[in-house]
Design an enzyme around this catalytic site. Structure first.
Site, short mmCIF file in Angstrom:
data_model
loop_
_atom_site.label_atom_id
_atom_site.label_comp_id
_atom_site.label_asym_id
_atom_site.label_seq_id
_atom_site.Cartn_x
_atom_site.Cartn_y
_atom_site.Cartn_z
N SER A 1 0.76 -1.20 -0.06
CA SER A 1 -0.05 0.07 0.06
C SER A 1 0.87 1.17 -0.13
O SER A 1 1.86 1.21 0.89
CB SER A 1 -0.83 -0.16 1.22
N LYS B 1 -2.90 4.98 -2.41
CA LYS B 1 -4.15 5.55 -1.57
C LYS B 1 -4.60 7.03 -2.67
O LYS B 1 -3.41 7.43 -3.20
CB LYS B 1 -3.29 6.04 -0.35
N LYS C 1 -1.04 -0.92 -4.45
CA LYS C 1 -2.32 -0.24 -3.87
C LYS C 1 -1.83 1.15 -3.84
O LYS C 1 -1.01 1.59 -3.04
CB LYS C 1 -2.63 -0.84 -2.92
N ASP D 1 -7.28 3.01 -3.07
CA ASP D 1 -7.84 3.03 -1.91
C ASP D 1 -8.18 4.33 -1.55
O ASP D 1 -7.22 5.18 -1.23
CB ASP D 1 -7.00 2.34 -0.69
N ASP E 1 -13.91 -2.20 2.24
CA ASP E 1 -12.92 -2.16 3.66
C ASP E 1 -13.73 -1.67 5.00
O ASP E 1 -14.51 -2.78 5.63
CB ASP E 1 -11.69 -1.46 3.51
N GLY F 1 -4.10 -4.75 5.79
CA GLY F 1 -3.12 -4.20 6.64
C GLY F 1 -3.52 -3.24 7.44
O GLY F 1 -4.15 -2.38 6.95
N LYS G 1 -10.10 -7.77 7.30
CA LYS G 1 -9.04 -7.22 8.23
C LYS G 1 -9.70 -7.94 9.68
O LYS G 1 -10.43 -7.43 9.93
CB LYS G 1 -8.90 -5.89 8.44
C1 NPQ Z 1 -6.53 0.47 4.52
N1 NPQ Z 1 -4.02 0.25 5.60
O1 NPQ Z 1 -6.55 -0.49 4.05
C2 NPQ Z 1 -5.28 0.74 5.70
C3 NPQ Z 1 -5.63 2.05 6.41
C4 NPQ Z 1 -4.56 2.47 7.53
C5 NPQ Z 1 -2.15 -0.34 4.39
O2 NPQ Z 1 -3.59 0.92 3.42
C6 NPQ Z 1 -2.30 3.86 11.60
C7 NPQ Z 1 -3.41 2.82 12.13
C8 NPQ Z 1 -2.07 4.19 10.33
C9 NPQ Z 1 -3.93 2.32 10.94
C10 NPQ Z 1 -2.91 4.02 7.95
C11 NPQ Z 1 -3.35 0.24 4.51
C12 NPQ Z 1 -2.87 3.73 9.37
C13 NPQ Z 1 -4.14 2.70 9.59
C14 NPQ Z 1 -3.79 3.29 7.04
C15 NPQ Z 1 -4.85 2.21 8.85
O3 NPQ Z 1 -7.19 1.32 4.34
MG MG Z 2 -8.53 0.09 3.00
#
Ligand code: NPQ
Ligand code: MG
Length: 413
Positions: free
Chosen positions: A174, A202, A200, A228, A278, A330, A302
């Protein structure tokens, strides 16, 4: 009783939860991670450590420092565990001392071949904690710690317990919002070099078509790419999001608010790219409902968001029965949470690479032995741990060295 499906060898059963410890840590990230909801430079980690009469276990709470990704956040999770969840679990488990007949009869509403039957204490955690509304990430951390302890006592791995069908899992990465497209391309090129099998990005309003187009060009037509939005868009953006069809994405993840299935349905009808939820998927029921309504055709799993690995298994099974592919999300986990995610991602319904990146994606040093991408035929993959429990060892000296507060210990009164 050799035909009893709930039978477990007596010595392998945890009879007493003696102590629950909460550890707060601050772990620096190798680079800032920016999403549509904020920018992280340090991962604030909450670890749950359970000590039982048959051994110990660890769980990582995935809540973030702030209530931005979801309503849960670290201080809230630590508080609800300390005040409500851990005392209830210790109380209930205290009553389990004695014969197996004292074990709660309910817990898992699952069919034959249930995985819950082999982990009786872990499988009873969710029902013991159901008197508290919500707080799924906090509950998941406790259930995972108990599951880890129970499986370690049995000498079984999480992969074996969950029903893993692979020894290695495909990994994606990500990639946060960057300060320029050039910087983004540098970062993505580095991950491609490392072997990640899927990228992926953001996205958020103002950071979408241009960076996505640039990365598609960098990857070529066959590179696996998805986006995402973490709820950053509204219904007015449907035409813009539909124009992402140009870039042959695997999926668009959670463009709209958590509660807003209807707008996700409208987008799914307006574009060819699959919509993937998600934040909206809280458990098996909401997953099935979102699929039935046409709001999601791929599901991000998750376990923290769903209250634990046992519920995540039910979501996996339900999606598989409906022919809906799933992949493992994640939450910037340390090795503690990463190990369990990798075991989960080895199940048959996980048909797309997950956000199960190597430790080095986030941390210079991990709390456990590091997860390192394989090479040769295992390029871009992580090996599924096969040692008992989560299969990793927590480096307790680092738990102490990185502590941001004194541990909180909950014991029977
Ligand atoms: C998601 N994760 O899929 C999340 C979002 C995310 C790897 O993109 C601190 C705690 C920081 C939780 C950053 C990825 C974070 C977090 C991103 C969750 O949407
Ligand atoms: Mg997400």
């Amino acid at each position: 009783m050799p035909n009893d499906p709930n039978r477990t060898p007596a010595l392998d059963r945890i009879d007493r939860l003696e102590r629950i410890e909460l550890h707060r840590l601050e772990v620096p990230l190798v680079r800032p991670f920016e999403t549509s909801f904020g920018r992280e430079t340090v991962r604030e980690v909450l670890l749950v450590h359970v000590v039982t009469d048959s051994g110990e276990g660890w769980g990582e709470c995935v809540a973030g420092r702030d209530p931005f990704y979801s309503a849960e956040y670290v201080d809230g999770a630590a508080s609800v565990i300390e005040r409500y969840l851990a005392p209830a679990l210790i109380e209930t488990t205290g009553r389990r001392v004695g014969s197996a007949a004292d074990a709660p009869a309910e817990p898992v509403a699952e069919g034959p071949g249930s995985r819950g039957a082999s982990v009786p204490l872990a499988a009873s955690v969710a029902s013991t904690l159901s008197f508290v509304a919500g707080h799924r990430m906090a509950k998941a951390a406790l259930e995972t710690a108990v599951l880890d302890a129970e499986l370690r006592a049995q000498g079984r791995s999480m992969g074996e317990c969950f029903g893993a069908v692979r020894d290695w899992v495909d990994c994606g990465v990500s990639v946060g919002i960057a300060s320029s497209v050039d910087e983004l391309l540098d970062e993505v090129a580095g991950y491609v070099e490392e072997g990640y099998r899927r990228i992926k990005l953001k996205i958020k309003p103002g950071w979408d078509l241009v960076p996505v187009g640039a990365v598609r060009e960098l990857l070529g037509p066959h590179g696996m790419l998805q986006v995402d939005a973490n709820t950053a868009y509204t219904a007015d953006d449907i035409p813009l999001l539909a124009s992402l069809d140009l870039f042959d994405l695997l999926l668009i993840e959670q463009p709209f608010a958590e509660e807003d299935l209807a707008t996700h349905v409208r987008l799914a009808e307006a574009c060819d790219t699959p919509v993937c939820l998600d934040e909206s998927i809280l458990d098996r029921t909401t997953a099935i409902d979102a699929i039935d309504r046409g709001a999601t055709s791929i599901v991000n799993i998750k376990p923290g968001r769903m209250g634990g690995y046992l519920e995540a298994l039910r979501v996996h099974d339900a999606c598989r029965a409906l022919d809906v592919p799933v992949w493992c999300g994640g939450m910037l986990e340390t090795g503690v949470g990463r190990a369990a995610n990798v075991a989960l991602a080895a199940l048959p319904g996980f048909l797309l690479p997950g956000d199960t990146s190597a430790s080095s994606r986030y941390f210079a040093e991990d709390l456990t032995e590091p997860f390192v991408l394989g090479s040769g035929e295992h390029r871009g993959q992580l090996r599924v741990p096969d040692a008992p429990g989560s299969g990793v060892t927590v480096r307790e000296e680092l738990v102490r060295a990185w502590a941001s507060a004194a541990p909180v210990v909950i014991t029977a009164r």
